[in-house]
Design an enzyme around this catalytic site. Structure first.
Site, PDB file in Angstrom:
ATOM      1  N   CYS A   1      38.680  48.511  34.416  1.00  9.78           N
ATOM      2  CA  CYS A   1      37.940  47.327  35.115  1.00  9.78           C
ATOM      3  C   CYS A   1      36.474  47.529  34.662  1.00  9.78           C
ATOM      4  CB  CYS A   1      38.358  47.047  36.450  1.00  9.78           C
ATOM      5  SG  CYS A   1      39.786  47.647  37.081  1.00  9.78           S
TER       6      CYS A   1
ATOM      7  N   ASP B   1      41.859  48.940  42.564  1.00  7.47           N
ATOM      8  CA  ASP B   1      42.891  48.688  43.263  1.00  7.47           C
ATOM      9  C   ASP B   1      44.079  48.704  42.837  1.00  7.47           C
ATOM     10  OD1 ASP B   1      40.206  47.011  44.141  1.00  7.47           O
ATOM     11  OD2 ASP B   1      41.737  46.929  45.969  1.00  7.47           O
TER      12      ASP B   1
ATOM     13  N   CYS C   1      35.318  45.598  39.017  1.00  8.03           N
ATOM     14  CA  CYS C   1      36.629  45.618  39.765  1.00  8.03           C
ATOM     15  C   CYS C   1      36.145  45.079  41.283  1.00  8.03           C
ATOM     16  CB  CYS C   1      37.103  47.061  39.812  1.00  8.03           C
ATOM     17  SG  CYS C   1      38.571  47.071  40.645  1.00  8.03           S
TER      18      CYS C   1
ATOM     19  N   CYS D   1      41.228  42.555  36.136  1.00 15.53           N
ATOM     20  CA  CYS D   1      42.535  41.773  36.137  1.00 15.53           C
ATOM     21  C   CYS D   1      42.253  40.559  35.557  1.00 15.53           C
ATOM     22  CB  CYS D   1      43.027  42.018  37.467  1.00 15.53           C
ATOM     23  SG  CYS D   1      43.633  43.839  37.829  1.00 15.53           S
TER      24      CYS D   1
ATOM     25  N   SER E   1      46.593  41.605  47.742  1.00 11.79           N
ATOM     26  CA  SER E   1      45.814  41.800  46.571  1.00 11.79           C
ATOM     27  C   SER E   1      45.585  40.029  46.070  1.00 11.79           C
ATOM     28  CB  SER E   1      46.580  42.294  45.346  1.00 11.79           C
ATOM     29  OG  SER E   1      46.283  41.742  44.202  1.00 11.79           O
TER      30      SER E   1
HETATM   31 FE1  FES Z   1      40.080  46.392  38.915  1.00 11.63          FE
HETATM   32 FE2  FES Z   1      41.792  44.444  39.141  1.00 11.63          FE
HETATM   33  S1  FES Z   1      42.228  46.537  39.778  1.00 11.63           S
HETATM   34  S2  FES Z   1      39.936  44.185  38.594  1.00 11.63           S
END
Ligand code: FES
Length: 548
Positions: free
Chosen positions: A43, A75, A116, A188, A464
């Protein structure tokens, strides 16, 4: 007086000479560049390079850059492990770190390079505290991967675990997908939490529209970072400090963006925290009221089918701003840090011919917004329902109670959850977890097993941005402080009514009183270290889970 001219700061000058700085550079405005580079995750992997390009822009515009970096917690890498407890805690540590460096060095202005999930709100929180002219640079999304002739993201990876549990995929499939889901650096790849918060930063006015959209590996990103270095010098000249940018109008626009783009439930937590740091009155119900009025106008995963890179090609958040402005949903006089107005941003937005990613408010992708705020006997201080464009619904079902995420995940994987159940996962709140673990392993497994629309999940933890299904999080007060969630028994009837905005437990008050009298708070989950300090100071999720 600059360091170069202050007789008593000769010792400080000696350290700056040691770094190769000239007296002329010491006389220029000192611009802190906070990068959340951490070599433990994709990230934020590009941040050092981006920070160097910001520094180039700062120098070109007459400033002296000083780079530093903070921690960050992925995460995804910590999900479904005890390490996930560190994730939300890291928001506070990052905010504190940037604030402390700002206070220590007295920078004239700041750029924060973020990526992130937690790094984005953390930077904004720190900037609100420091109140010096500042710009946020979002490092950009990851490109989607390709697997079996389709675009895939980390969302497919988590849902694959559920598909494996019901035999639709085997371990070899899952392992193969893992090699293709995440093709390189970046956050992500869809409207999960990091990209939601990047959009929030644009609409708060702290990041220039059109720069955060650029994917992490795009060859125009470095030039955009240099531009941010110039923008911060201009912001310094205009005294565009956060107290002039982070206003009630800006918060309103940011909430509208979350609703209109099908954003993550975590945005609720972070917006409450940002408002608190900025000294702005914001109650969780106000977020719910805005979400009720704003349809989803983007077709981004997880509620749609497109990725963040698709949004960038389609016209980016500037195109979203144009649509919202045309519909009268934005407060157009909110201040943007780069000196433009919303009218300027809308006029400059470039819509790709034939694009399918950004719809209009009149003909939205989904008529109902992304989130709803519920209250009721199970959540007197509120909670967050992720609707992601689903129709309003009423669900009544028997509670299946689990103390902690791990016991629940095991029950799902062993096939012990039935359609119609209302799963309760408790003691995962801000103090009780501590740190509000994200329940992606659970929601991914439910969706993967085909139970996403028939099983509801209620928790004092979080979700999430990838999570979808019938999910309700941030239940407040949390179980650990004696909230009603602690009193639920297996088989109690839970009633969810999204149209009425309620979450109730159908148990007579006398019975709840008896249970309350015999309830015993669980042992402290941690006794020492950073998690114990956090648990001792953290506020309710309905206050943004802040520590001040
Ligand atoms: Fe870092 Fe999704 S785990 S942006």
């Amino acid at each position: 007086m600059s360091i170069a001219d202050d007789p008593d700061r000769a010792p400080a000058r000696s350290h700056l000479y040691a770094m190769g700085m000239s007296e002329e550079e010491m006389r220029r405005p000192m611009i802190g560049i906070a990068s959340t580079w951490t070599g433990t995750m994709p990230c934020n992997l590009t941040h050092r390079e981006l920070a160097a390009h910001v520094a180039t822009g700062v120098r070109r515009a007459g400033g002296t850059p000083m780079e530093f970096n903070t921690i960050a917690v992925s995460d995804n890498l910590t999900m479904h492990t005890p390490g996930m407890r560190a994730s939300l805690v890291s928001r506070e540590i990052i905010a504190d770190s940037i604030e402390l460096m700002g206070r220590a060095h007295g920078f004239d202005a700041l750029v924060c390079v973020v990526g992130c999930d937690k790094t984005v709100p953390a930077a904004i929180m720190a900037l609100a505290r420091l109140d010096v002219p500042a710009v946020v640079l979002y490092s950009g999304s990851m490109m989607p991967g390709r697997w079996r002739d389709r675009d895939v993201t980390i969302q497919d990876m988590w849902e694959a675990l559920g598909e494996r549990a019901v035999g639709r995929l085997d371990q070899a499939d899952v392992d193969d997908l893992a090699k293709h889901a995440c093709p390189g650096p970046g956050t992500c790849a869809a409207q999960y939490t990091a990209n939601t918060m990047a959009s929030v930063t644009d609409f708060l006015g702290l990041a220039p529209f059109g720069i955060g959209d650029i994917p992490a590996v795009a060859d125009t990103k470095n030039a955009a970072a240099e531009r941010v270095g110039e923008i911060v010098m201009d912001a310094l000249a205009r005294d565009a400090r956060p107290s002039r940018v982070l206003t009630e109008d800006a918060l309103h626009n940011a909430i509208v963006s979350v609703a209109a783009m099908g954003g993550s439930t975590n945005a609720v937590l972070h917006l409450l925290a940002i408002a608190r740091e900025a000294g702005l009155p914001l109650r969780i119900d106000e977020i719910g009221a805005i979400c009720r009025q704003v349809p989803i106008i983007t077709r981004l995963m997880p509620s749609g089918r497109h990725t963040a890179a698709d949004l960038w090609r389609a016209g980016g958040t500037a195109l979203v701003a144009r649509r919202l402005l045309e519909a009268g949903l934005l407060r157009p006089d909110a201040v943007l840090v780069d000196g433009r107005t919303y009218a300027d941003v809308a006029a400059a937005a470039e819509e790709a011919p034939g694009q399918q990613v950004v719809a209009t408010v009149e003909h939205p992708a989904k008529a109902r917004g992304a989130l709803a705020i519920l209250r009721g006997s199970l959540a007197p201080d509120g909670c967050v329902l992720k609707l992601s464009g689903k129709e309003d619904f009423r669900r009544e079902g028997p509670a299946r109670v689990f103390d902690g995420e791990d016991a629940c995940f095991a029950a799902i994987q062993e096939g012990r959850i039935r359609p119609g159940d209302v799963i309760i996962v408790r003691y995962e709140g801000p103090a009780g977890g501590p740190g509000m673990r994200e329940m992606l392993s659970i929601t991914g497994a439910l969706v993967g097993q085909g139970l996403g629309d028939s099983v509801a999940l209620v928790t004092d933890g979080r979700f999430s941005g990838v999570s979808h299904g019938m999910v309700i999080g941030h239940v407040a007060p949390e179980a650990y402080v004696g909230g009603p969630l602690a009193l639920v028994h297996d088989g109690d009837v839970v009633v969810i009514d999204s149209a009425a905005g309620t979450l109730d437990l159908s148990v007579p008050e006398e019975e709840l009183g008896r249970r309350r009298d015999t309830w015993v708070r669980p042992e402290r989950p941690v006794e020492r270290g950073v998690l114990a300090k956090y648990a001792a100071t953290v506020k309710s999720a309905s206050d943004g889970a802040v520590t001040v």
